[in-house]
Design a protein around this motif. Structure first.
Motif, mmCIF file in Angstrom:
data_model
loop_
_atom_site.group_PDB
_atom_site.id
_atom_site.type_symbol
_atom_site.label_atom_id
_atom_site.label_comp_id
_atom_site.label_asym_id
_atom_site.label_seq_id
_atom_site.Cartn_x
_atom_site.Cartn_y
_atom_site.Cartn_z
ATOM 1 N N TRP B 46 0.851 -1.193 0.000
ATOM 2 C CA TRP B 46 0.000 0.000 0.000
ATOM 3 C C TRP B 46 0.884 1.239 0.000
ATOM 4 C CZ3 TRP B 46 -0.875 -3.476 4.279
ATOM 5 C CH2 TRP B 46 -1.781 -4.473 3.953
ATOM 6 N N THR B 50 -2.925 4.727 -1.959
ATOM 7 C CA THR B 50 -3.826 3.983 -1.063
ATOM 8 C C THR B 50 -3.984 4.721 0.262
ATOM 9 O OG1 THR B 50 -3.000 1.958 -2.059
ATOM 10 C CG2 THR B 50 -4.243 1.730 -0.017
ATOM 11 N N ARG B 107 -5.587 -3.253 -9.894
ATOM 12 C CA ARG B 107 -6.722 -3.344 -8.964
ATOM 13 C C ARG B 107 -7.871 -2.522 -9.524
ATOM 14 N NH1 ARG B 107 -3.672 -1.151 -4.027
ATOM 15 N NH2 ARG B 107 -1.719 -2.117 -4.556
ATOM 16 N N SER B 119 -15.650 -9.500 -2.716
ATOM 17 C CA SER B 119 -14.727 -8.476 -3.199
ATOM 18 C C SER B 119 -14.764 -7.261 -2.289
ATOM 19 C CB SER B 119 -15.132 -8.072 -4.610
ATOM 20 O OG SER B 119 -14.532 -6.857 -4.935
ATOM 21 N N ILE B 120 -13.556 -6.717 -2.039
ATOM 22 C CA ILE B 120 -13.479 -5.487 -1.245
ATOM 23 C C ILE B 120 -14.161 -4.350 -2.002
ATOM 24 C CG2 ILE B 120 -11.849 -3.740 -0.409
ATOM 25 C CD1 ILE B 120 -11.775 -6.127 1.331
ATOM 26 N N TYR B 174 -17.221 -1.289 5.084
ATOM 27 C CA TYR B 174 -16.074 -1.156 4.201
ATOM 28 C C TYR B 174 -14.858 -0.631 4.962
ATOM 29 C CZ TYR B 174 -13.200 -0.222 0.230
ATOM 30 O OH TYR B 174 -12.167 -0.223 -0.648
ATOM 31 N N SER B 177 -13.496 -3.406 6.975
ATOM 32 C CA SER B 177 -12.841 -4.452 6.174
ATOM 33 C C SER B 177 -11.486 -3.966 5.671
ATOM 34 C CB SER B 177 -13.730 -4.884 5.015
ATOM 35 O OG SER B 177 -13.957 -3.805 4.163
ATOM 36 N N LEU B 178 -11.354 -2.656 5.452
ATOM 37 C CA LEU B 178 -10.048 -2.102 5.089
ATOM 38 C C LEU B 178 -9.053 -2.324 6.218
ATOM 39 C CD1 LEU B 178 -10.475 1.371 3.353
ATOM 40 C CD2 LEU B 178 -9.315 -0.630 2.468
ATOM 41 N N ASP B 180 -9.255 -4.650 8.441
ATOM 42 C CA ASP B 180 -8.948 -6.084 8.479
ATOM 43 C C ASP B 180 -7.901 -6.447 7.436
ATOM 44 O OD1 ASP B 180 -10.499 -6.755 10.584
ATOM 45 O OD2 ASP B 180 -12.296 -7.094 9.382
ATOM 46 N N LEU B 181 -8.022 -5.812 6.272
ATOM 47 C CA LEU B 181 -7.076 -6.077 5.192
ATOM 48 C C LEU B 181 -5.656 -5.716 5.628
ATOM 49 C CD1 LEU B 181 -7.056 -6.889 2.147
ATOM 50 C CD2 LEU B 181 -7.074 -4.463 1.631
ATOM 51 N N SER B 184 -3.991 -8.255 7.652
ATOM 52 C CA SER B 184 -3.846 -9.599 7.084
ATOM 53 C C SER B 184 -2.404 -9.986 6.786
ATOM 54 C CB SER B 184 -4.681 -9.702 5.795
ATOM 55 O OG SER B 184 -4.160 -8.785 4.854
ATOM 56 N N CYS B 320 -0.382 2.406 6.841
ATOM 57 C CA CYS B 320 -0.083 1.611 5.642
ATOM 58 C C CYS B 320 1.343 1.802 5.123
ATOM 59 C CB CYS B 320 -1.116 1.858 4.550
ATOM 60 S SG CYS B 320 -1.033 3.452 3.808
#
Lengths: 233, 366
Positions: B46, B50, B107, B119-120, B174, B177-178, B180-181, B184, B320
């Motif tokens: 990222w 991003t 992406r 999908s994100i 969203y 989930s970002l 969470d990403l 990861s 990030c």
């Protein structure tokens, strides 16, 4: 370190924008389509001229709702009468935000300069160029052509609760007159009927009494007038 | 001739915008036509685009929606005039985020058209569409009356509320989930920023950013045209911002302490400096906004809002970029085209907001 670089670039852009901010545009009247011409309806109460639908700040400035959140403001007849002849009017920066009670204008006359507050909060959207060029208009017709500025006020409904309005205005003006009479009675600066003050009363009283009057009625201190600037706003 | 050279009299900001847009279009073309030459790699998945466009854009969008929904839920009639600004900033936040995603080749938004709930991009696509619909419905009564309609139809109000809440749900999902990403990649992110509580931190900081954007937007609109919020409303928003910042700082410090990361051991390394900067940009507004006198000064509240936004940018970029730098013991420096693309997208969002603030009654009671 790229984080610092990003922040530094934003800071630099903001700093540059502040340093090289465009000069304030010269004062202009707002277009006629948004601000219609008006004629004040004056009534006579207790021997005084009292305009209808005007709101008064205790420091003797007035506000009048013009619709579309536009509020016209000016000085009242009491101020005009005290000064007699206003030599110069300076108004706060155009498009600047003024708060209720904050300095809106400085009027110079009788050898002194007095700061007068804004009766409402909002953004100064127009200044009466005619009254800046010819301040005598503010004394000749304080509620009409002698208006000073227009403020766009989103919170006028709240602000007006702090202002004198409707039936309150005439007794408040009468009280101001009575107080003025009481303070000036030894100096003989009132008219022979003992009621209305002579125009330009501030020029006729001693400096001490003049300062007391300014403190009493405008809640501020008189200052020595500065050299008038060529740019009014 | 005079007319031909009229463009030379553009202001500084218009020149900046024009240059950024030209550079941004060229850099985007170069990235798509000749491949990516920026510093994003397997080590740094990222980058600046991003961090600045996607993460900050989504944060502002989530914050805007949450503030708007809170005003409806808590029935804060006095703050009803804030709702439109929240919705406009949310939509523009999504525009910035979507452009940020699209600007990263590899992406692209191909998945946005599919019905892949894994999908994100699926979430952001829905949030984007819903935010547009809510915004249109918010302004629809005005347009209805402008084009001759008397009373706006009831369904306009009826549809607005469920759509708004759906948009809030999608944007919060969203946002989390970002986070969470970012979690990861165990071992590749510094523990200073990598925490199981990251989704919650992202959400609270997003709400703070939403309030900060509204305050700074109101300031600029007031200076330009006087159509912004009164200082009474700004002070009210400042109070709420102070409480949320206090909550955020408290849980952030508690989380670091709970995970056994010493705060008081000073090591002279960049990540500690940047974490200190991030905390400072939260602490200083709290101190200022807790003071009643400075709270009554719209200029101070605006300054605090600016610091909060700077704090948000620092936090997202730290999460990030700096955290990966710290964990991988490597340095990331964006290429010129990343800089140009990232800033041109931000400039586009700011310009769009300025235009909308001029044309639409953002802060007026509907």
């Amino acid at each position: 370190m790229s984080v610092l670089l990003v922040l530094a670039m934003f800071a630099l852009a903001i700093l540059w924008g502040r340093l090289f901010k465009r000069e304030v545009q010269p004062a202009v009247a707002v277009p006629e389509k948004t601000l219609r011409p008006f004629q004040p309806r004056i009534e006579s109460r207790f021997g005084m001229e009292v305009p209808r639908s005007y709101f008064f700040h205790p420091c003797h400035t007035w506000a009048r709702d013009e619709g579309l959140q536009l509020i016209r403001v000016g000085v009242d007849s009491f101020t005009a009468n005290l000064f007699g002849k206003i030599e110069h009017i300076d108004v706060a920066g155009l498009y600047g935000w003024v708060r209720q009670g904050q300095k809106l204008m400085t009027i110079t006359g009788a050898g002194i300069a007095v700061d007068l507050p804004s009766p409402i909060e909002g953004v100064l959207t127009a200044v009466n160029r005619a009254v800046l060029d010819d301040p005598a208009m503010a004394t000749a017709d304080p509620y009409g052509d002698g208006w000073v500025a227009v403020i766009r006020s989103p919170s006028f409904d709240t602000d007006r609760r702090n202002l004198m309005q409707g039936a309150m205005v005439a007794p408040w003006m009468r009280n101001s007159m009575a107080q003025l009479r009481e303070m000036c009675s030894p100096s003989g600066a009132l008219a022979q009927d003992g009621g209305l003050p002579l125009p330009g009363l501030l020029t006729r009283v001693s400096p001490e009494l003049r300062n007391r009057l300014i403190r009493e009625f405008f809640l501020t201190l008189a200052t020595v007038p500065a050299e008038p600037t060529s740019q009014h706003v | 001739m005079k007319r031909t050279l009229h463009f030379l009299r553009w202001s500084f900001w218009v020149w900046c915008f024009a240059l950024l847009m030209t550079g941004g279009i060229y850099a985007s073309y170069a990235r798509f036509a000749h491949g990516i030459d920026h510093s994003v790699s397997k080590v740094f998945p990222w980058g600046l685009i991003t961090g600045l466009d996607v993460l900050c854009g989504i944060a502002i969008a989530t914050g805007g929606f949450t503030v708007a929904a809170s005003i409806y839920v808590l029935n804060l009639e006095g703050y009803r005039s804030v709702v439109r600004t929240c919705l406009v900033t949310s939509l523009l936040g999504y525009v910035v985020a979507v452009l940020g995603i699209v600007s990263s080749p590899g992406r692209t938004a191909i998945q946005m058209g599919t019905w892949s709930s894994h999908s994100i991009l699926y979430g952001i696509a829905w949030a984007f569409v819903l935010s547009g619909a809510v915004l249109i419905l918010e302004f629809a009564p005005d347009l209805w009356q402008r084009f001759g309609g008397r009373e706006p139809p009831h369904w306009m109000h009826f549809l607005n509320m469920p759509l708004l809440f759906a948009a809030v749900v999608f944007s919060v999902l969203y946002q989390t989930s970002l986070a969470d990403l970012l979690q990861s990649l165990p071992g590749r992110v510094s523990p200073l920023w990598s925490t199981p509580q990251l989704p919650f931190f992202f959400f609270v900081s997003a709400v703070c950013a939403g309030l900060a954007v509204v305050i700074s937007a109101s300031w600029h609109v007031n200076v330009a045209s006087g159509k912004g919020l009164s200082s009474e409303r700004v002070a009210g928003l400042g109070k709420v911002l102070a409480v949320l910042l206090f909550l955020y700082l408290g849980i952030r410090i508690a989380d670091l302490l709970y995970r056994g990361i010493p705060l008081l051991v000073w090591e002279n390394n960049p990540e500690n400096v940047l974490l200190g900067l991030e905390m400072g940009l939260i602490l200083l507004p709290i101190v200022l906004l807790m003071n009643e006198k400075s709270l009554q000064n719209p200029r101070v509240v605006y300054l605090c809002a600016g610091m909060v936004l700077a704090g948000l940018i620092t936090n997202r970029l730290n999460t990030c970029i700096t955290s990966v730098e710290a964990a991988m013991k490597s340095r990331y420096m964006p290429g010129w085209n990343e800089f140009v693309v990232a800033y041109s997208i931000v400039a586009l969002g700011v310009a769009a907001f300025s235009l909308m603030a001029k044309r639409l009654p953002l802060f007026l009671e509907p």
